[in-house]
Design an enzyme around this catalytic site. Structure first.
Site, PDB file in Angstrom:
ATOM      1  N   ARG A 163       0.825  -1.212   0.000  1.00 56.43           N
ATOM      2  CA  ARG A 163       0.000   0.000   0.000  1.00 56.43           C
ATOM      3  C   ARG A 163       0.860   1.264   0.000  1.00 56.43           C
ATOM      4  O   ARG A 163       0.448   2.287  -0.549  1.00 56.43           O
ATOM      5  CB  ARG A 163      -0.923   0.004   1.216  1.00 56.43           C
ATOM      6  CG  ARG A 163      -2.135  -0.887   1.035  1.00 56.43           C
ATOM      7  CD  ARG A 163      -3.025  -0.848   2.257  1.00 56.43           C
ATOM      8  NE  ARG A 163      -4.349  -1.391   1.956  1.00 56.43           N
ATOM      9  CZ  ARG A 163      -5.318  -1.523   2.846  1.00 56.43           C
ATOM     10  NH1 ARG A 163      -5.119  -1.146   4.106  1.00 56.43           N
ATOM     11  NH2 ARG A 163      -6.485  -2.014   2.495  1.00 56.43           N
ATOM     12  N   LYS A 181     -16.515 -16.625   6.692  1.00 50.68           N
ATOM     13  CA  LYS A 181     -17.911 -16.462   7.102  1.00 50.68           C
ATOM     14  C   LYS A 181     -18.813 -15.884   6.026  1.00 50.68           C
ATOM     15  O   LYS A 181     -18.485 -14.889   5.390  1.00 50.68           O
ATOM     16  CB  LYS A 181     -17.977 -15.543   8.312  1.00 50.68           C
ATOM     17  CG  LYS A 181     -17.455 -16.191   9.569  1.00 50.68           C
ATOM     18  CD  LYS A 181     -17.652 -15.270  10.729  1.00 50.68           C
ATOM     19  CE  LYS A 181     -17.209 -15.939  12.021  1.00 50.68           C
ATOM     20  NZ  LYS A 181     -17.144 -14.950  13.094  1.00 50.68           N
ATOM     21  N   GLY A 215      -7.068  -8.624   1.755  1.00 46.16           N
ATOM     22  CA  GLY A 215      -5.826  -8.969   2.456  1.00 46.16           C
ATOM     23  C   GLY A 215      -5.394 -10.415   2.256  1.00 46.16           C
ATOM     24  O   GLY A 215      -4.254 -10.688   1.864  1.00 46.16           O
ATOM     25  N   GLY A 233     -12.194  -4.268   2.199  1.00 42.97           N
ATOM     26  CA  GLY A 233     -13.608  -3.904   2.378  1.00 42.97           C
ATOM     27  C   GLY A 233     -14.095  -2.963   1.284  1.00 42.97           C
ATOM     28  O   GLY A 233     -15.216  -3.097   0.784  1.00 42.97           O
TER      29      GLY A 233
HETATM   30  C1  3PG Z   1      -8.466  -1.830   5.543  1.00 45.18           C
HETATM   31  O1  3PG Z   1      -7.322  -2.200   5.787  1.00 45.18           O
HETATM   32  O2  3PG Z   1      -9.390  -2.616   5.291  1.00 45.18           O
HETATM   33  C2  3PG Z   1      -8.700  -0.357   5.447  1.00 45.18           C
HETATM   34  O3  3PG Z   1      -7.543   0.363   5.711  1.00 45.18           O
HETATM   35  C3  3PG Z   1      -9.841   0.067   6.330  1.00 45.18           C
HETATM   36  O4  3PG Z   1      -9.543  -0.127   7.680  1.00 45.18           O
HETATM   37  P1  3PG Z   1     -10.733  -0.221   8.729  1.00 45.18           P
HETATM   38  O5  3PG Z   1     -11.458  -1.518   8.418  1.00 45.18           O
HETATM   39  O6  3PG Z   1     -10.102  -0.199  10.090  1.00 45.18           O
HETATM   40  O7  3PG Z   1     -11.643   0.953   8.502  1.00 45.18           O
END
Ligand code: 3PG
Ligand code: MG
Length: 425
Positions: free
Chosen positions: A50, A208, A361, A384
């Site tokens: 990133r 999940k 991830g 997300g």
């Molecule tokens: C992530 O790594 O999914 C983003 O940086 C968002 O982080 P967060 O889920 O803590 O908002």
């Protein structure tokens, strides 16, 4: 002129100001990045993907003669109480190394009371430590906006959060634009999904159903084949009435799983489930392992990967795809005995002539582990945010940039010629 493809692309990705449209010379430029990176136990950056993805935007600003401040969140700290473990210090270190210049880290920066030389680059400490950040506080946004000239959103990975440095600040800053990473993510994903080459195959793995229920429902209305893996697949197998033994699954989501399967079937689309599975007597690398038909899992067994017949079948589905969207593994690939399924999946995505998009991830970890990154067409920095984009939701951070452009009127953004074409309908 047959422009439906361009028009749809435009709807999905256009309508916001981009960094290249903004004059930067001598300006104080504030970049909101997503440096929410994994750290090693001794506090170093474990994966700098990133950070590297943000370098072109930072360099573009510096080269244009701007004074550049970059911030990000890291983790989910308590506002007003940043601990040492919440600090962006490891990121400052990593950035300094990557750029070959010292990048100072500034602690208290909300009011801009810190020294900065023209043309300098600094990192502003974890923005989630600022009271009002998570609540998208307009007062906090106004305080920050008062001392910056240009706001740049480069945080695609966090674009699904409605927080101050992503949303309120974008509405308040003198100028607000998308950085090259954010724009590239939106362009690539929008283009692939606005009019995907068919068949469109989505692979959704992970533990999940509950955390991915809305994305599964929305994909059920879009894809030609939905491949599920991991604990998610176990829930779908159980929904078909099969025994999944002691496998991770969600008994209270069987109806939701059935509903998704029906939705797919109603459109003539397919739910892909493994025909054979790798089972173990416990969750461990030295467990007793065997391959069984998915119809024949014993009560004391747990499913931890897909079997060889399933791997071959999945390979065929992916080889015939026009577009592949991949999020999540199909097995516990961190443990060697259960890695073969995800390895085969990664190889099949890489080998497929389909346009392939991957994000999240675990998916990035699998891509790295099986070294297929170069053969995947687009790898998103979002987890997300990637999923919410696939759902077709407007990301709040992008919505804010669009709102600025709408408010400024139709001629505010110099855009490529095709973007001036009339919208359908
Ligand atoms: C992530 O790594 O999914 C983003 O940086 C968002 O982080 P967060 O889920 O803590 O908002
Ligand atoms: Mg997250």
């Amino acid at each position: 002129m047959g422009t439906s493809k361009l028009d749809t692309t435009r709807r999905a990705t256009g309508d916001f100001l981009r960094l290249e449209h903004v004059s930067l010379m001598g300006r104080r430029v504030f970049i909101r990045a997503d440096f929410n990176v994994p750290l090693t136990p001794d506090g170093r950056v474990a994966d700098d993907t990133r950070i590297r993805a943000t370098l072109p935007g930072i360099r573009q600003c510096l080269d244009a003669g701007a004074t550049v401040m970059v911030t990000s969140h890291l983790g989910r700290p308590k506002e007003g109480a940043l601990g040492a473990e919440d600090s962006l210090a490891p990121v400052a270190e990593c950035l300094s190394q990557l750029l070959g210049r010292t990048v100072p880290l500034v602690r208290d920066w909300i009011d801009g009371d810190f020294p900065m030389r023209a043309g300098e680059l600094v990192l502003l400490e974890n923005c989630r430590g600022n009271p009002g950040e998570k609540a998208d506080d307009p007062v906090l946004a106004a305080r920050i906006a008062s001392w910056i000239d240009v706001y740049v959103n480069e945080a695609f990975g966090t674009a699904h959060r409605k927080e101050c440095t992503l949303h309120a600040l974008a509405l308040t800053a003198p100028v607000a634009c998308a950085g090259p990473l954010l724009a590239a993510e939106l362009d690539a994903l929008g283009r692939a999904l606005a009019q995907p080459a068919r068949p469109l195959v989505a692979v959704v793995g992970g533990s999940k159903v509950s955390t991915k229920l809305t994305i599964l429902e929305s994909l059920a209305d879009q894809v030609d084949a939905l491949v599920v893996g991991g604990g998610i697949a176990n829930t779908f197998l159980a929904a078909r009435g099969l025994s999944v033994g002691t496998s991770l699954h969600e008994p209270d989501l069987l109806d939701s799983a059935r509903e998704i399967e029906l939705r797919l079937a109603a459109r003539g689309a397919r739910l892909w489930l493994p025909e054979d599975v790798v089972v173990a007597d416990r969750f461990s690398a030295d467990a007793q392992v065997e391959v069984r038909s998915a119809c024949d899992v014993q009560p004391e067994q747990m499913i931890l990967d897909i079997g060889p017949r399933a791997q071959a079948g999945l390979g065929e589905v992916l080889a015939n795809a026009g577009t592949i969207v991949w999020n999540g593994p199909v097995g516990v690939f961190e443990l060697a005995p259960f890695a073969a399924g995800t390895k085969a999946l990664a190889a099949a995505v890489a080998a497929s002539p389909a346009y392939s998009i991957a994000g999240g991830g675990d998916t990035l970890a699998a891509i790295a582990a099986f070294r297929v990154g170069k053969r995947i067409d687009y790898i998103s920095t979002g987890g997300g945010a990637f999923l919410e984009f696939l759902e077709g939701r407007e990301l709040p951070a992008v919505g804010a940039l669009r709102a600025r452009t709408r408010a400024a009127g139709p001629r505010a953004v110099p855009v490529p010629a095709y973007e001036h074409e009339a919208q359908p309908g």
